[in-house]
Write an enzyme that holds these catalytic residues in place. Structure first.
Site, PDB file in Angstrom:
ATOM      1  N   SER A  39      73.015  64.984  30.302  1.00 33.49           N
ATOM      2  CA  SER A  39      72.724  64.200  29.098  1.00 33.49           C
ATOM      3  C   SER A  39      71.473  64.687  28.368  1.00 33.49           C
ATOM      4  CB  SER A  39      72.528  62.738  29.538  1.00 33.49           C
ATOM      5  OG  SER A  39      71.790  62.008  28.587  1.00 33.49           O
ATOM      6  N   GLY A  40      71.601  64.840  27.066  1.00 35.97           N
ATOM      7  CA  GLY A  40      70.438  65.193  26.254  1.00 35.97           C
ATOM      8  C   GLY A  40      69.467  64.034  26.150  1.00 35.97           C
ATOM      9  N   PHE A  41      70.011  62.826  26.073  1.00 34.27           N
ATOM     10  CA  PHE A  41      69.164  61.631  25.995  1.00 34.27           C
ATOM     11  C   PHE A  41      68.308  61.507  27.255  1.00 34.27           C
ATOM     12  CE2 PHE A  41      68.358  57.226  27.088  1.00 34.27           C
ATOM     13  CZ  PHE A  41      67.773  56.741  25.932  1.00 34.27           C
ATOM     14  N   ASP A  51      65.285  61.561  21.596  1.00 32.47           N
ATOM     15  CA  ASP A  51      66.484  62.421  21.622  1.00 32.47           C
ATOM     16  C   ASP A  51      66.857  62.795  20.186  1.00 32.47           C
ATOM     17  OD1 ASP A  51      68.840  63.670  22.383  1.00 32.47           O
ATOM     18  OD2 ASP A  51      69.951  61.792  22.628  1.00 32.47           O
ATOM     19  N   ASP A  78      76.059  68.237  27.572  1.00 39.33           N
ATOM     20  CA  ASP A  78      75.835  67.638  26.257  1.00 39.33           C
ATOM     21  C   ASP A  78      75.083  68.664  25.417  1.00 39.33           C
ATOM     22  OD1 ASP A  78      75.124  66.072  24.110  1.00 39.33           O
ATOM     23  OD2 ASP A  78      73.818  64.726  25.253  1.00 39.33           O
ATOM     24  N   ARG A 152      82.974  65.634  19.577  1.00 39.31           N
ATOM     25  CA  ARG A 152      82.454  64.257  19.528  1.00 39.31           C
ATOM     26  C   ARG A 152      82.377  63.785  18.088  1.00 39.31           C
ATOM     27  NH1 ARG A 152      76.843  62.366  22.464  1.00 39.31           N
ATOM     28  NH2 ARG A 152      76.128  60.883  20.903  1.00 39.31           N
TER      29      ARG A 152
HETATM   30  C1  SPV Z   1      73.440  61.336  25.824  1.00 42.93           C
HETATM   31  O1  SPV Z   1      73.432  60.749  26.915  1.00 42.93           O
HETATM   32  O2  SPV Z   1      72.642  62.238  25.564  1.00 42.93           O
HETATM   33  C2  SPV Z   1      74.427  60.979  24.805  1.00 42.93           C
HETATM   34  C3  SPV Z   1      75.041  59.649  24.820  1.00 42.93           C
HETATM   35  O3  SPV Z   1      74.678  61.804  23.935  1.00 42.93           O
HETATM   36  S1  SPV Z   1      74.222  58.627  23.665  1.00 42.93           S
HETATM   37  O4  SPV Z   1      72.817  58.606  24.011  1.00 42.93           O
HETATM   38  O5  SPV Z   1      74.850  57.328  23.747  1.00 42.93           O
HETATM   39  O6  SPV Z   1      74.416  59.203  22.336  1.00 42.93           O
HETATM   40 MG    MG Z   2      73.291  63.329  23.790  1.00 42.70          MG
END
Ligand code: SPV
Ligand code: MG
Length: 287
Positions: A39-41, A51, A78, A152
């Site tokens: 996950s980027g977040f 993010d 991601d 996405r």
């Molecule tokens: C992430 O987990 O980096 C995502 C999901 O892209 S969200 O944060 O819901 O966009």
């Molecule tokens: Mg992300």
């Protein structure tokens, strides 16, 4: 490592857990998840950053390689917006596939992106044709046909409505996407369930039900159209909850006496670090 395409062929609902480190990846694997969400977040949060495309591809790749080295689960990477245009996407796909990803998720937002779930976030989308080019570039750049490319769709996040989301989902599947991730920040599953009901494309859908937690696995399975669920940020939120509670309690109690029995013993961390293997190596080779 299991190939995600074989899961799809078996009509499995792939349960993918968010990770931000090799340790969280090991815990997700032990818990029984099918795949890992790089996950980027979560990685941004690990660095204490928003993010919003601040984490570089190199930083994300480096963590992904460390995760791949410590888990046998397939990794769903991601890659945000693909780090630029279709030229950047070709480079990114080669790097991620070589680094051990089983799959990438690329979103149709403009670079730099803004995280999807923030209230009032600036959500600029690419033109459909431009993103189709990026999906085609991703599919053309992959070495193995088992490597999945997930498109996405951020139209619901951007407030553009279901028709635009469907138009984009169809266009991206036409460009070659293996699956379509449809994201929503509505507090209930209604918006997503309406999209699912209207979706007549061949590609299975991917959901990230963070904002609408009543969307259970059973409910997703019942639609017959969801191929993957990503539990999007629960590793980092669980870590934050645990650290906030324990840190506060240590200060309140004036010591660790109250928390000691409420957290795992250090032997559990030794196990996760594979300290036994270190001991075996010492016994064999240290003379
Ligand atoms: C992430 O987990 O980096 C995502 C999901 O892209 S969200 O944060 O819901 O966009
Ligand atoms: Mg992300």
């Amino acid at each position: 490592m299991t190939n995600l395409r074989s899961y799809l062929a078996a009509d499995k609902l792939i349960q993918t857990m968010a990770t931000h480190s090799p340790l969280s990846a090991k815990l997700a694997e032990e818990a029984g998840f099918d795949a890992l969400w790089a996950s980027g977040f979560e990685l941004s949060a690990l660095y204490g950053l928003a993010d919003v495309s601040l984490i570089t591809m190199t930083q994300h790749l480096e963590m992904m390689r460390a995760i791949a080295a410590s888990s046998s689960l397939p990794i769903v990477a991601d890659i945000d917006t693909g780090f630029g245009n279709a030229v950047n996407v070709v480079h990114a796909i080669r790097e991620y596939e070589r680094a051990g990803a089983a799959c990438v998720v690329m979103e149709d937002k403009a670079f730099p992106k803004v995280t999807s779930l923030v209230a009032g976030g600036r959500q600029d989308l690419l033109r459909i044709e431009e993103f189709q080019g990026k999906i085609e570039a991703a599919c053309a750049a992959r070495m193995s046909s088992d490597f999945l490319v997930i498109a996405r769709v951020e139209a619901l996040i951007a407030g553009l409505g279901q028709d635009e989301a469907l138009r984009r989902a169809h266009a991206y599947t036409k460009a070659g996407a293996d699956m379509v991730l449809i994201h929503s920040k509505q507090k209930t599953p209604d918006e997503i369930e309406a999209f699912i009901a209207a979706w007549d494309g061949a590609a299975p859908l991917v959901l990230v039900p963070t904002a609408y937690p009543e969307m259970t696995v059973d409910r997703m399975r019942a639609t017959g159209k969801v191929g993957m669920v990503i539990w999007g940020n629960h590793a980092i939120r669980a870590a934050v909850t645990a650290m906030q509670d324990i840190f506060a309690r240590i200060l309140e109690d004036g010591g660790i006496q109250g928390v000691d029995k409420t957290i795992v013993p250090v032997t559990e961390v030794f196990r996760l670090q594979d300290m036994n293997a270190v001991k075996d190596t010492e016994n064999r080779f240290l003379r």
